[in-house]
Design a protein around this motif. Sequence first.
Motif, mmCIF file in Angstrom:
data_model
loop_
_atom_site.group_PDB
_atom_site.id
_atom_site.type_symbol
_atom_site.label_atom_id
_atom_site.label_comp_id
_atom_site.label_asym_id
_atom_site.label_seq_id
_atom_site.Cartn_x
_atom_site.Cartn_y
_atom_site.Cartn_z
ATOM 1 N N HIS A 183 -28.226 59.269 80.193
ATOM 2 C CA HIS A 183 -26.941 59.388 79.657
ATOM 3 C C HIS A 183 -27.102 59.988 78.279
ATOM 4 O O HIS A 183 -28.166 60.183 77.799
ATOM 5 C CB HIS A 183 -26.496 58.020 79.448
ATOM 6 C CG HIS A 183 -27.392 56.708 78.853
ATOM 7 N ND1 HIS A 183 -26.941 55.687 78.478
ATOM 8 C CD2 HIS A 183 -28.632 57.154 78.192
ATOM 9 C CE1 HIS A 183 -27.991 55.046 78.249
ATOM 10 N NE2 HIS A 183 -28.944 55.656 78.213
ATOM 11 N N SER A 185 -26.541 58.901 75.442
ATOM 12 C CA SER A 185 -27.019 57.775 74.488
ATOM 13 C C SER A 185 -28.166 57.889 73.817
ATOM 14 O O SER A 185 -28.341 57.731 72.635
ATOM 15 C CB SER A 185 -26.691 56.325 74.891
ATOM 16 O OG SER A 185 -25.232 56.354 75.612
ATOM 17 N N GLN A 188 -27.822 59.541 70.486
ATOM 18 C CA GLN A 188 -27.574 58.646 69.607
ATOM 19 C C GLN A 188 -28.828 58.051 68.521
ATOM 20 O O GLN A 188 -29.005 58.163 67.582
ATOM 21 C CB GLN A 188 -27.017 57.458 70.059
ATOM 22 C CG GLN A 188 -25.544 57.454 70.211
ATOM 23 C CD GLN A 188 -25.239 55.752 70.820
ATOM 24 O OE1 GLN A 188 -25.597 54.898 70.220
ATOM 25 N NE2 GLN A 188 -24.351 55.840 71.549
ATOM 26 N N ARG A 209 -28.791 61.507 87.286
ATOM 27 C CA ARG A 209 -28.824 60.037 88.178
ATOM 28 C C ARG A 209 -29.155 60.238 89.503
ATOM 29 O O ARG A 209 -28.528 61.178 90.183
ATOM 30 C CB ARG A 209 -27.519 59.090 87.725
ATOM 31 C CG ARG A 209 -27.647 58.755 86.367
ATOM 32 C CD ARG A 209 -26.294 57.466 86.184
ATOM 33 N NE ARG A 209 -26.209 57.655 84.680
ATOM 34 C CZ ARG A 209 -25.054 57.257 84.105
ATOM 35 N NH1 ARG A 209 -24.218 56.515 84.930
ATOM 36 N NH2 ARG A 209 -24.854 57.281 82.901
ATOM 37 N N GLN A 223 -21.675 64.543 80.010
ATOM 38 C CA GLN A 223 -21.203 63.579 78.994
ATOM 39 C C GLN A 223 -20.864 64.058 77.557
ATOM 40 O O GLN A 223 -21.787 65.222 77.073
ATOM 41 C CB GLN A 223 -21.833 62.247 78.984
ATOM 42 C CG GLN A 223 -22.116 61.567 80.137
ATOM 43 C CD GLN A 223 -22.852 60.478 80.014
ATOM 44 O OE1 GLN A 223 -23.854 60.252 79.149
ATOM 45 N NE2 GLN A 223 -22.597 59.406 80.773
ATOM 46 N N GLU A 225 -21.079 62.192 74.060
ATOM 47 C CA GLU A 225 -21.593 60.968 73.307
ATOM 48 C C GLU A 225 -20.833 61.347 72.053
ATOM 49 O O GLU A 225 -20.839 62.276 71.337
ATOM 50 C CB GLU A 225 -22.886 61.007 73.288
ATOM 51 C CG GLU A 225 -23.376 59.477 72.683
ATOM 52 C CD GLU A 225 -23.612 58.652 73.897
ATOM 53 O OE1 GLU A 225 -23.238 58.893 75.018
ATOM 54 O OE2 GLU A 225 -23.443 57.290 73.457
ATOM 55 N N THR A 266 -23.947 48.186 73.073
ATOM 56 C CA THR A 266 -22.630 47.955 72.197
ATOM 57 C C THR A 266 -22.101 46.566 72.453
ATOM 58 O O THR A 266 -22.317 45.822 73.353
ATOM 59 C CB THR A 266 -21.457 48.976 72.682
ATOM 60 O OG1 THR A 266 -21.370 49.014 73.918
ATOM 61 C CG2 THR A 266 -21.570 50.241 72.034
ATOM 62 N N ALA A 320 -19.426 53.709 68.909
ATOM 63 C CA ALA A 320 -20.176 55.022 69.807
ATOM 64 C C ALA A 320 -19.168 54.799 71.047
ATOM 65 O O ALA A 320 -18.714 53.967 71.321
ATOM 66 C CB ALA A 320 -21.606 54.569 70.103
ATOM 67 N N PHE A 321 -19.367 56.098 71.799
ATOM 68 C CA PHE A 321 -18.398 56.360 73.001
ATOM 69 C C PHE A 321 -19.197 57.200 73.693
ATOM 70 O O PHE A 321 -19.848 58.016 73.416
ATOM 71 C CB PHE A 321 -16.974 56.529 72.463
ATOM 72 C CG PHE A 321 -16.832 57.910 71.918
ATOM 73 C CD1 PHE A 321 -16.684 59.182 72.609
ATOM 74 C CD2 PHE A 321 -16.667 57.672 70.435
ATOM 75 C CE1 PHE A 321 -16.718 60.359 71.928
ATOM 76 C CE2 PHE A 321 -16.324 58.731 69.685
ATOM 77 C CZ PHE A 321 -16.425 60.172 70.141
HETATM 78 N N1 DAH Z 1 -23.970 55.731 78.163
HETATM 79 C C1 DAH Z 1 -22.904 55.037 79.024
HETATM 80 C C2 DAH Z 1 -23.103 55.347 80.285
HETATM 81 O O1 DAH Z 1 -23.435 56.482 80.509
HETATM 82 C C3 DAH Z 1 -21.527 55.458 78.422
HETATM 83 C C4 DAH Z 1 -21.484 54.793 76.921
HETATM 84 C C5 DAH Z 1 -20.730 53.699 77.118
HETATM 85 C C6 DAH Z 1 -21.888 55.536 76.152
HETATM 86 C C7 DAH Z 1 -20.577 52.713 75.879
HETATM 87 C C8 DAH Z 1 -21.604 54.922 74.660
HETATM 88 C C9 DAH Z 1 -20.917 53.504 74.530
HETATM 89 O O2 DAH Z 1 -21.872 55.518 73.427
HETATM 90 O O3 DAH Z 1 -20.604 53.145 73.592
HETATM 91 O O4 DAH Z 1 -22.499 54.942 81.178
#
Ligand code: DAH
Length: 355
Positions: A183, A185, A188, A209, A223, A225, A266, A320-321
């Motif tokens: 991911h 993340s 981050q 993956r 993705q 992020e 999170t 974060a998302f």
């Molecule tokens: N990293 C997660 C995934 O790949 C997605 C994700 C969820 C990123 C919540 C985030 C977060 O920054 O806060 O499924």
Amino acid sequence: MVWCKSIDEIIDMKFICNPMQDKIKEIREQSNAFEIIDLESAEQYRLKFLVKKGLINLLFQEFRSVEPEKKKKFGAELNVLKKELESKHKEGLQSLNKSESNEDNTSLDLPAYFNDLGSRHPISHTIEHMTEIFERLGFDVVSGPEIEDDWHNFSALNFPKNHPARDMQDTFFVDKDHALRTHTSSVQVRLMENTKPPIRSIMPGRVYRNEAISARSNCFFHQVEGLYIDEEVSFSDLKQTLYQFVQEFFGPDTKVRFRASYFPFTEPSAEMDIYLGLETESDARLTKGTGWLEILGCGMVDVNVLENCGIDPSKYTGFAFGLGVDRIAMLKYGVKDLRTFFYNDKRFLSQFSSL
Ligand code: DAH
């Protein structure tokens, strides 16, 4: 006056004084001075030197009266001159033909030739569109490596060793300590480790993956992020940012919902869905009959993660998302099978050339 000439020199002098020798020399000079620049001058050259009554033939006529002992020498010289003149004429014509055909290529009458410009890949275009919206909201763009170590991909993000949460993402390992990131993340973590808050960045990229490949999932995907860390950042800031994004990307009337969820990094965590409805068969398939499509995971950055990355959780909070790009691109362009994005089939890709 020169007295002591050898016999040979005297013979040579005789040649020099010979009218035939002078004429050969003169015709050669005239030919050298003649410039063949177009068809007309080429024809003039031919008439002057090469036709039956041209200079070279006149000289051949004179040659008949040359003394027999000199015939061999002059005959050879005349033949050489004749060949020279003929090839000058022939080469002149050839180069005129060449430049004429060049002119044809640049003729203004010819229809214009258009280069095939290619097209931007629909996934790149989707990422660019997302980036543009977040940039307007004050986010900058950061990138990170696709081969990651355990710390950045898992441990710093609060996935304890041997914790079952690691099974959420089937990982491609490169060696004992490194894997293809599962991911974005991981970026981050790198960002928080290296930057003092406030941080407001998005991190687009490819992730990997070990999943079964089908019309809806692939072993790699994309993705975007997002991370916002500052003093007093709250969950309502997160919601407002994502509402804003959805309205800009999908249109002002798009319905969204947040569902409580779980991610190790999170707390609290949520997933956001957009409402597609159930009007078409493909909506029903994509939303598994609910009308809702999940497009991102999000939440408030876990205190442990802030600490792992050297950020003081008593002073800073953040959200974060992580947005899934490929599914959104499928939706945006009406693509039914995710795999077609990556076949690199020109017939498919050229449909996006106006992007
Ligand atoms: N990293 C997660 C995934 O790949 C997605 C994700 C969820 C990123 C919540 C985030 C977060 O920054 O806060 O499924």
